[in-house]
Scaffold this motif. Structure first.
Motif, short mmCIF file in Angstrom:
data_model
loop_
_atom_site.label_atom_id
_atom_site.label_comp_id
_atom_site.label_asym_id
_atom_site.label_seq_id
_atom_site.Cartn_x
_atom_site.Cartn_y
_atom_site.Cartn_z
N SER A 1 -28.60 -24.17 80.54
CA SER A 1 -29.56 -24.29 81.61
C SER A 1 -29.38 -25.66 82.25
O SER A 1 -29.55 -26.67 81.58
N GLN B 1 -29.46 -21.31 85.51
CA GLN B 1 -30.11 -21.05 84.22
C GLN B 1 -29.61 -19.71 83.71
O GLN B 1 -29.82 -18.69 84.37
N ILE C 1 -30.08 -16.69 81.46
CA ILE C 1 -31.17 -16.05 80.71
C ILE C 1 -30.62 -14.75 80.14
O ILE C 1 -30.33 -13.81 80.88
N TYR D 1 -31.25 -11.81 78.69
CA TYR D 1 -32.19 -10.73 78.37
C TYR D 1 -31.52 -9.40 78.69
O TYR D 1 -30.87 -9.26 79.73
N ASP D 2 -31.67 -8.44 77.80
CA ASP D 2 -31.08 -7.11 77.99
C ASP D 2 -32.22 -6.10 78.15
O ASP D 2 -32.95 -5.82 77.19
N MET E 1 -33.95 -10.30 73.72
CA MET E 1 -33.77 -11.64 74.31
C MET E 1 -32.93 -12.44 73.33
O MET E 1 -33.38 -12.74 72.22
N TYR E 2 -31.70 -12.73 73.72
CA TYR E 2 -30.83 -13.49 72.82
C TYR E 2 -31.18 -14.98 72.90
O TYR E 2 -31.67 -15.47 73.91
N ALA E 3 -30.91 -15.65 71.81
CA ALA E 3 -31.19 -17.09 71.76
C ALA E 3 -30.29 -17.81 72.77
O ALA E 3 -29.14 -17.40 72.98
N PRO E 4 -30.81 -18.86 73.40
CA PRO E 4 -29.99 -19.61 74.37
C PRO E 4 -28.71 -20.12 73.72
O PRO E 4 -28.73 -20.58 72.56
N LYS F 1 -30.83 -17.87 88.50
CA LYS F 1 -30.88 -17.28 87.17
C LYS F 1 -29.67 -16.36 87.00
O LYS F 1 -29.39 -15.56 87.90
N VAL G 1 -27.98 -13.51 84.47
CA VAL G 1 -28.31 -12.64 83.33
C VAL G 1 -27.05 -11.90 82.91
O VAL G 1 -26.65 -10.93 83.56
N HIS H 1 -26.21 -9.96 80.36
CA HIS H 1 -26.28 -8.58 79.82
C HIS H 1 -27.58 -7.94 80.30
O HIS H 1 -28.44 -7.58 79.49
#
Lengths: 432, 570
Positions: free
Chosen positions: B43, B48, B50, B52-53, B59-62, B117, B119, B121
């Motif tokens: 980020s 950033q 993010i 999230y699937d 929600m995978y860890a950063p 942002k 994403v 996945h």
């Protein structure tokens, strides 16, 4: 396409209120000899809101009555559920017992294509027809994938109930109707699988009636249909069919089960997550809409000519299908000229925005707008509002603008006007 | 990614199917961009990630950024979402860096915010797109029958989507309905940036050369390759196409395969008139084809110059370096061109003149590559002629002396209000109708670096938009006629706009305009009438027609080969 014998002296069309679907019976009366009956489609995906028959069996019984127990021709314009579901089950048995002589379907329904096309993961090399048929199998699989995801989507914040309803409707419409397909294959003593220009060989069966096939075009005829059969496109549909993980459970296995997951949703993601959920559902909806259009474009377009009276039944054909007959065919000008004289027009695809080509077809109808009701164009609309599409996006079915035009410029017979009092079918006598 | 001037991230060079040698590991390379301190995610101040699937609601860890440049195993590349996060971060940041370098200034995204942002996945859907509403790039994934294909691991796709987001920031009005060319430009431009971005990586060009050499029987083993193996036809038909084969259409949900297909479009000066190329998702391919031909022509000509004697052998590494350099030069030129385009109603010919002008301004001597002459010839072979109408294709320099009484030069370089004061004081000279709603949409000081003589070019680029809202019955006042079938009370928006390029002394260098039509300007009226007729035909004035989710839809159309025609719908 020559006609044999004296022409019919009476033409009556029965339009049954099957809700969102099509079911029409064309009855031809002759001065001598028995009547002839042609059933065009028999399917539904949503029951009518008012003036509905009790069941599809009830519709079949009424067809039996109106045809006096004998069908000469059955037409299944394409394999969408809202056009063929009635051919399955008990209602299908009743139709089958009416002993139709000929079953007419588009070329895409030829059984040898279907058999060869069962494995949609292997596009048949060297045969774009087989490839196209394989595509249709992939479409059904894609629809099934979408339906499997519905329970999860329905519980996801950001995904509206209206979105879920549209997904459900289109998904169900495009599911493979295996039983109805099989029933149609078993029905009749002869099958005709037609494309633009095919001779259906109905001259003996329907004396004095010319039936011309204006669609669908074959792969060789139409670049649009051909491009839908291209390898890239084929892969696209295969992808849609396999659809990635497409889990149907409420909470599916993560894509990377061993990867670290966030213990809580980061602040910067909270705004975005409901949007991603919504966009995923919209992606699926767009996919099934495209898939719905591809299937619609396999639809038969039939023009019946009795003397100088023309009756046009285009199923759910959309622009890509229409375009060959209206623009690209060597005799397109001649076709447009004949279509301009249409007396009865079954409104394409339940009145959707792109199944009645506005400038190429509608604007050419010379009887549209005639002041004398006896001379005016007759339009038949079989539909159910608030089932398909979204008026905010101008995609509602039937499309308001089109319905308004049909009301003001033609004698519109609309299944939605059926009530408990007026009954669940309409009988239209076509002046000859 | 902190501690030095340049940040680096290891990324997949093309896509995971492209390997380093026949049985080697997945081909990767390093991309660079101005360094910044990032949080896990990564980020940063502009991007950033993010992870999230939506399909599996995970929600995978950063991702931790410590190992961004390390070599990774194939298993990691495919199976570690943290690598995917770094891959998209690196590619988006390096593309942003390329734009900022080319334009000589910071570039904003096309939405009110600084952080895009990303994403990697987003969902199990075979699509990837830029969503301005969500301020995000969304990458889908899907099962390809042999495993999972991740669109976030395709260099082409990631750069293509990033280019959409950047172009939207630079020329927001190019998303509006205007003409077949403008509708196609976003796709064509994003493809050009994606293609040239891949080929400005030496690793990718080297692979292109190895492919071509493999197909040539007289190719000696080792580091040298005959230039006869590297003709445009061979490169197009074998090597470049071979890359596409390995990518496989099934790994092509965003329709990027069309990019490969467009390379092989045969030149035809009439192709833009063909029905097939009226659809925006096909029309953009013509632009890409012209640019690709120019790239291959310039490169192969340079290789001939590098291979002395009768052997005509060239060192593979040197050939790759030349190729990557030329791709990089063309990429700079294509991006820089945006500053020299009119802010509204872009035609392909405008883009060509803009590109030629942009390049001439910072690189006057073109003897080495002859980029501009080649571009002119290649674009002409596809029927794209410079809108300037000049022999060299460049915009004509303005000879207008602007009145600057009361205008503060320091402010005019960055303050829209000050710039508007300058424009208002010169409204007659600039032929701007005073009754229209007018505003300065952007004003930026730029410092363009010239790689050959090292002298920077300072410019100020401002865009001024003019807008009138009328009914169809009032079109005559602007020298336009109502399209057949259009009701008199239909509301019609007319837009005009000018790009003003000022030199370092605040003098007007270029005025690149598509003005509002007026009866005394027949050529502006003719252009506006063509647009109006097209928009009417394509249903743009129809209530309910929506351009929401435009990118998602266009990509899907490209992939599914569907067709559309607004004039026939209700």
């Amino acid at each position: 396409m020559t006609t044999i014998g004296p022409a019919p002296t009476e033409v009556t069309i029965f339009l049954y209120n099957v809700g969102f679907g099509d079911c029409l019976l064309l009855r031809l009366g002759y001065a001598r000899g028995r009547n002839r009956s042609v059933l065009i489609d028999f399917g539904s995906t949503r029951r009518a809101k008012q003036g509905a028959p009790k069941s599809m069996e009830a519709v079949a019984r009424k067809i039996e009555e109106h045809s006096a127990g004998k069908l000469d021709v059955v037409v299944a314009t394409h394999r969408h559920r809202d056009h063929i579901s009635g051919f399955a089950g008990d209602s299908g048995k009743i139709i089958s017992n009416l002993d139709p002589e000929v079953v007419v379907q588009p070329w895409t329904e030829q059984p040898d294509l279907a058999v060869d096309a069962t494995d949609s993961t292997v596009p048949a090399a060297g045969s774009s027809r087989l490839q196209f048929a394989a595509r249709l199998e992939s479409l059904h699989a894609a629809a099934a994938q979408v339906l499997e995801q519905l329970p999860r989507l329905a519980g996801t914040p950001g995904v509206t109930a209206s979105l879920v309803r549209q997904l459900e409707f289109l998904g169900q419409t495009n599911l493979k109707n295996a039983e109805a397909v099989r029933a149609l294959q078993a029905m009749g003593t002869r099958h005709a699988y037609a494309s633009f220009g095919s001779d259906l060989g109905l001259a003996d069966l329907l004396p004095g009636v010319e039936v011309e096939v204006l669609g669908p075009p074959s792969l060789a005829q139409s670049p649009e249909i051909r491009s839908m059969a291209s390898t890239n496109s084929d892969e696209f549909w295969h992808l849609a069919a396999t659809g990635g993980q497409a889990p149907s459970r409420q909470r599916a296995e993560p894509l990377f089960p061993d990867a670290r997951q966030a213990r809580k949703i980061p602040q910067e993601a909270r705004w975005l997550i409901p949007r991603i959920d919504k966009m995923q559902a919209e992606e699926l909806l767009s996919l099934v809409r495209i898939l719905d259009g591809v299937m619609n474009n396999t639809s038969l377009i039939l023009l019946f000519t009795i003397g100088d009276t023309r009756l046009l039944f285009p199923g759910d054909a959309q622009l890509e299908n229409w375009r060959y007959a209206l623009q690209r065919a060597p005799n397109a000008e001649d076709i447009r000229s004949r279509l301009s004289q249409t007396r009865v027009y079954k409104v394409g695809h339940h009145g959707s925005l792109n199944a009645t080509p506005r400038t190429l077809l509608w604007n050419g109808f010379v009887r549209a707008g005639l002041p004398d009701p006896a001379q005016q164009l007759i339009t038949l609309l079989s539909t159910r509002a608030s089932t398909h599409g979204d008026s905010d996006q101008g995609t509602e079915v039937p499309r308001d603008r089109l319905v308004e035009e049909l009301k003001t410029r033609s004698r519109l017979v609309n299944t939605q006007d059926c009530t408990a009092e007026s009954g669940w079918w309409r009988e239209v006598v076509v002046p000859l | 990614m902190a501690g030095s001037q340049t940040g680096q991230v290891r990324v997949v060079a093309q896509d995971p199917s492209v390997r380093d040698g026949a049985d080697g590991p997945i081909l990767t390379g390093l991309v660079s961009f101005p360094a910044e301190e990032t949080r896990d995610g990564p980020s940063g101040h502009r991007v950033q990630v993010i992870d999230y699937d939506a399909t599996t609601q995970t929600m995978y860890a950063p991702a931790r950024t410590g190992t961004a440049t390390a070599q990774r195993s194939d298993e990691d590349i495919i199976g570690d979402p943290a690598f995917h996060a770094l891959n998209v971060y690196g590619l988006v940041m390096s593309t942003l860096g390329r734009f900022e370098f080319a334009l000589g200034r910071r570039v904003a995204w096309g939405f009110p915010g600084h952080q895009l942002k990303v994403v990697p996945h987003a969902f199990a859907v075979a699509n990837a797109y830029y969503s301005p509403d969500s301020q995000a790039l969304l990458f889908g994934y899907f099962d390809n029958g042999r495993g999972t294909t991740f669109t976030c691991l395709s260099h082409d796709i990631v750069v293509h989507e990033t280019a959409h987001a950047l172009l939207d920031g630079l020329r927001g009005r190019f998303l509006k309905p205007s003409s077949p060319d403008q509708a196609a430009f976003h796709e064509g431009f994003a493809d050009i940036v994606a293609l040239l971005s891949v080929f400005s990586m030496k690793e990718a060009v080297r692979r292109l050369i190895d492919h071509a050499a493999r197909d040539t029987s007289d190719s000696p083993p080792g580091e040298f390759v005959p230039t006869s193996a590297l003709r445009p036809r061979q490169l197009m038909n074998s090597a470049l196409f071979a890359l596409a084969e390995e990518m496989a259409p099934r790994a092509d949900p965003g329709g990027i395969g069309a990019l490969r297909r467009s390379v092989r479009l045969r030149p035809n000066p009439k192709c833009l008139d063909l029905l097939e190329f009226r659809d925006s998702h096909r029309r953009g391919e013509v632009l890409v084809a012209a640019m690709c031909r120019a790239f291959l022509e310039v490169w192969t000509r340079r290789l001939d110059a590098l291979a002395p004697g009768s052997s005509k052998l060239v060192d593979r590494g040197r050939a790759a370096e030349e190729g990557a350099g030329i791709a990089d030069q063309l990429l700079t030129l294509a991006i820089r061109a945006l500053d020299y385009t009119p802010p509204v109603h872009l035609l392909f010919g405008d883009f060509l003149s803009a590109a030629l002008t942009a390049d001439t301004e910072v690189r006057p001597n073109d003897d080495r590559y002859q980029l501009r002459a080649t571009l002119l010839r290649c674009f002409a072979s596809y029927g794209i002629l410079p809108a300037s109408g000049t022999a060299d294709g460049c915009w004509q320099r303005s000879d207008k002396q602007l009145r600057r009484t009361g205008v503060r030069f320091g402010s005019v370089q960055s303050d829209p209000t000050e710039m508007f004061r300058l424009i208002w004081a010169n409204r007659t000279r600039l032929k701007l109708p005073v009754t229209a709603y007018s505003w300065v949409s952007d004003v930026r000081p730029c410092l363009r670096m010239e790689p050959e003589d090292g002298l920077p070019v300072r410019e100020t680029v401002a865009t001024c938009i003019q807008h009138v809202q009328i009914t169809a019955d009032q079109l005559g006042e602007y020298g336009l006629r109502k399209p057949a079938g259009m009701a008199g009370d239909v509301e019609v928006s007319l837009e005009g706009g000018s790009t003003l390029v000022l030199d370092e002394y605040g003098m007007l260098k270029f005025e690149i305009s598509n003005r509002l039509p007026r009866p005394t300007d027949p050529s502006a009226c003719a252009r506006a009438q063509t647009r109006l007729d097209y928009l009417h035909e394509s249903g743009a004035f129809t209530k309910g027609i929506t351009f929401r989710n435009r990118f998602a839809n266009v990509h899907r159309l490209r992939a599914s080969a569907a067709a559309s025609s607004r004039q026939e719908v209700w």
